[in-house]
Motif scaffolding. Sequence first.
Motif, mmCIF file in Angstrom:
data_model
loop_
_atom_site.group_PDB
_atom_site.id
_atom_site.type_symbol
_atom_site.label_atom_id
_atom_site.label_comp_id
_atom_site.label_asym_id
_atom_site.label_seq_id
_atom_site.Cartn_x
_atom_site.Cartn_y
_atom_site.Cartn_z
ATOM 1 N N SER A 56 0.838 -1.189 0.000
ATOM 2 C CA SER A 56 0.000 0.000 0.000
ATOM 3 C C SER A 56 0.875 1.241 0.000
ATOM 4 C CB SER A 56 -0.912 0.017 1.234
ATOM 5 O OG SER A 56 -0.131 0.218 2.397
ATOM 6 N N VAL A 57 0.276 2.319 -0.462
ATOM 7 C CA VAL A 57 0.935 3.631 -0.401
ATOM 8 C C VAL A 57 -0.020 4.573 0.308
ATOM 9 C CG1 VAL A 57 1.952 5.521 -1.710
ATOM 10 C CG2 VAL A 57 2.096 3.177 -2.592
ATOM 11 N N ARG A 58 0.460 5.186 1.361
ATOM 12 C CA ARG A 58 -0.370 6.104 2.144
ATOM 13 C C ARG A 58 0.268 7.486 2.207
ATOM 14 N NH1 ARG A 58 -4.276 4.092 5.374
ATOM 15 N NH2 ARG A 58 -4.467 1.833 5.386
ATOM 16 N N GLU A 59 -0.592 8.475 2.401
ATOM 17 C CA GLU A 59 -0.121 9.797 2.769
ATOM 18 C C GLU A 59 0.443 9.680 4.191
ATOM 19 O OE1 GLU A 59 -0.965 12.424 0.577
ATOM 20 O OE2 GLU A 59 0.313 13.763 1.744
ATOM 21 N N ALA A 60 1.409 10.526 4.543
ATOM 22 C CA ALA A 60 1.886 10.564 5.931
ATOM 23 C C ALA A 60 2.153 12.013 6.296
ATOM 24 C CB ALA A 60 3.158 9.742 6.084
ATOM 25 N N ASP A 61 2.196 12.295 7.604
ATOM 26 C CA ASP A 61 2.588 13.648 7.997
ATOM 27 C C ASP A 61 4.116 13.691 8.145
ATOM 28 O OD1 ASP A 61 3.193 12.498 10.430
ATOM 29 O OD2 ASP A 61 1.712 13.614 11.596
ATOM 30 N N LEU A 62 4.633 14.827 8.563
ATOM 31 C CA LEU A 62 6.092 14.955 8.605
ATOM 32 C C LEU A 62 6.708 14.083 9.697
ATOM 33 C CD1 LEU A 62 6.562 18.788 7.983
ATOM 34 C CD2 LEU A 62 6.651 16.906 6.335
ATOM 35 N N LEU A 63 5.859 13.645 10.626
ATOM 36 C CA LEU A 63 6.360 12.730 11.657
ATOM 37 C C LEU A 63 6.164 11.282 11.221
ATOM 38 C CD1 LEU A 63 5.165 14.519 14.932
ATOM 39 C CD2 LEU A 63 7.222 14.897 13.560
#
Length: 1023
Positions: free
Chosen positions: A979-986
């Motif tokens: 899977s490919v997910r969005e992530a935040d900078l953390l």
Amino acid sequence: MHDNQDLSLARAARVLEERLRPAIHSRPHPLTLAAHRVGGEPIPVADGLAAQYVPAAAGDAWGRAWDTTWFRVTGTVPSEFAGQRVEVLLDLGFDINMTGFQIEGLVHRPDGSPVRSLHPRAQWIPVVREAAGGEPIEFYVEAASNPVLLDYVPFLPTESGDWETAGEELLYRVRRADVVVFETEVFELVHDVEVLLQLAQQLDAASARRAKILFALDRALDTVDLQNVARTAAAGRAQLTEALASPAAPSAHLITAVGHAHIDSAWLWPLRETVRKVARTTSSMVTLMDEHDDFIYAMSSAQQYAWVKEHRPEVYARVKQAVADGRFVPVGGMWVEADAVLPGGEAMIRQFLYGQRFFRDEFGIECRGAWLPDSFGYSGALPQLLVGAGFEWFLTQKISWNERNVFPHSSFDWEGIDGSRIFTHFPPMDTYNSQLSGDEVARADRNFKERSVGSSSLAPTGWGDGGGGTTREMIARSRRLADLEGSARVVWETPDTFFERAKAELPEPAVWKGELYLERHRATYTTQHKMKQGNRRNEQLLVEAELWATVAAVRVGHEYPYEVLDAAWREVLLLQFHDILPGTSIAWVHREAAERHAKVSAILEGVIADALGALGVTLAEPVETQTPPVEPVETPETPARRTLLVNSAPVAQSGVGTGAVGLAATGSAPSVNTSGDAFVLASESVRVVVDADGHLISAVDLESGRDAIVAGERGNLLQLHQDFPNLWDAWDVDNSYRKMRRDLDTADEVSLDGDAIVVRRTFGRSSIEQRLSLSADGRALLIDNTVDWQETEKFLKLAFPIDVFADTAVAETQFGFHSRTTHDNTSWENARFETHTQRWFLVREPGFGVAFANDSSYGFDVVRSRRGGTVVSDVRFSMLRAPRFPDPRADLGVQRMRFALAFGADEARATELGWAINTPARPASGAELPPLVTSSGPRVLISAVKLADDRSGDLIVRLYESSGGRATTEVSLDLPVTSVREADLLERPGELIAHAPTRPGRVSVSLALRPFQVRTIRVTPAR
Ligand SMILES: [Zn+2]
């Protein structure tokens, strides 16, 4: 009635200082004192307790600079103290104006447990709340004899900033070691009088409130017997009850007091001393919390918590409990309070990543706000990075240091280069070291800019810079200021509580767009060049090491060096502290930092070589850590032996794609020739002419046919300025520096050496060698500078008269760029006479510009000048300074730096050039490798490829839109993916972007990005 207000003020002031305050401690009995001089670096507590002590006494001199002395205080509580509160007073020679900059101590019990710290404003040790008489007294004080380097003789050169040069003189003299009675009622009287007196001093002379306060103070002082204050204190206080009970106005300003000690991780002391400073302050603060139920203390910097954890576990246990109780509040969410303009984009993100990770792991919390009260300006990239790391608010007060312009807001929305906004507060008290004095409290009220709609501000309260923290006196003031007529109100609260109220008060806050430029400390972009060089080099190496370690882990199962990379990051993040990277610490700090940077570089080169080795790629040569590797030059005679290049940058280099290992493209090599007296560097893109004195007299972009150099003028001109600022030598350059200038017109020698023109000059006791050459692709002029710098109070610039009509200069910031005007119509523009960039800056007009890139320097200036009927741009790199405070030998010695110029450039070309000279392709042999991750959109660049911080094995890919426009890109991943997910900078996973493809193999995801948007995707590989 006669008006005697001035007499009443003067009377109260004198009696308070000369009679009341000294009566807080009474009935002194001398104790037995003994000392053990360590004579070197600090020793463990157990060794301090067990050391051989020799008798000592009041009057003894002690403490060479930076040494440690253990003092033992012993005795017995006198029987006549029965029923009294008893303390020890230990005055080791304290100067009450030098808290955090002078003697400090940590008091231990005989079992080695810490009691509290000693400092100039806290010379007492608690013994017993209610004595029986006869109790034994035994304390051990680890006392640091740190020298005062500032204030006695401000900004004069000093040799005391390093153990090695400080000398053997004993700096301090013991004044007293007594057991005394603490007179509670006198203590309370002192604060009653002090708070009312200081309030009266702030009130209008015609106000009834002021008259009534002074009348009450007179009545109180008429009641107190100055020969026996303790016996009459209660009667005196009774006269003040009414004045203290009169409540604040309904519209009174409300100050959130937050207990605080701004502790510089290094500055006028070495790193090792900060380890102790933090332990001293935290031990006192947790003790203060035990005594005062509503007291709240906030501390930033995960690094400082980590120091307490490692060095004082017993104090750390108390801190941990206080954090759990909500009394000790971690703030800032960063590894250290870093400089906020010089660190690169990835490093800024890692400040948050490593900071928040520590707070999550240790305390199960994340900080909701960023806390940088003292950094020297704030880049316009920060709002996006703060929001992306989950922060809800930002605090600083440093912009109040502006020399010229007063910032128009106290609470506002700060908008970054990409349009992100974060709620921001500048404490209107204009300090991060509040004492809650009357003038400070009045100033907060007076300076608060949003008074028409709001009424809340924050005051970090406690001795800072060198630590110390909040004192019982400040708490005593806060009690009286909670609800007092004529004053702002004061309440102890957490910063989060304050920000919730402040935000609610301002549903439509004003907006400030772009950088928070500090109109001061403009030399910190240049001072201590090796700090800048080590930082830049290691920032690039870290990203490179992560990339190849990830590729090796994914492709061949090579073990990912989490621990090594974490340790290297933490070291680089620490050295980004706001007095280390800016170059404003003592010699000791910078000497050590340069050594630590070099160690990190060597470790990272090892990681890169290992990872590439696992992939069948051998680097051609050991890479030097002080200068970037020289780009390979292709020789047309041997086209069959093309060089293999490792390209770690997100831009193609010599035909090798981003994140790939491939064969260098063939092409016609640049040439270098003489032409009469002159020298010519030429390629298919550019023709550069250098005169017999080593100056650039022409630089023609062959595509447009335009010459970048103003006709008849000289570029590559070194200019030496006198540079003696009014204050703050390492920090400041004053605009007056421009008035005195010496152009280095003549060269000792100009010659050809291989592909380069070599220019040698001497000036003063210094010399410089410059190598001018074209880059391997022939598109940029490289200038490699080696300077043996032996100047005093000089500023060296490298100037280019550029024939470009430019109202603005464009400068890179983290993950993007911004423009600053080159004229000075307004006082705000006039104040920006020296500015900073990251890797490049640019002057341009539509269709033609010149880009200037650097590998290790940040300062530059651009001045518009009229010549020949038009306006041209005088562009200068800032190279080196030679301030003498606080490091009397700052920057002396051999310094190296590389500059690159591209003619006919725009922002895209400048961005590419900046990457290329900082992350040059490395010559290698072995196997070619396709990239693991690519981005199809030329403006969407990959800034990091790494394995996730949580060690799950997921990949983290960070991309940013680099042009300031909207962009789409296809991100291709050459690995089997779940899977490919969005992530935040953390790196916390968010929305799903793509499911598993039907068959394993290369996966592409399509991403759309806003102008300058930074996006992080998290890829779970198929396993
Ligand atoms: Zn500071």
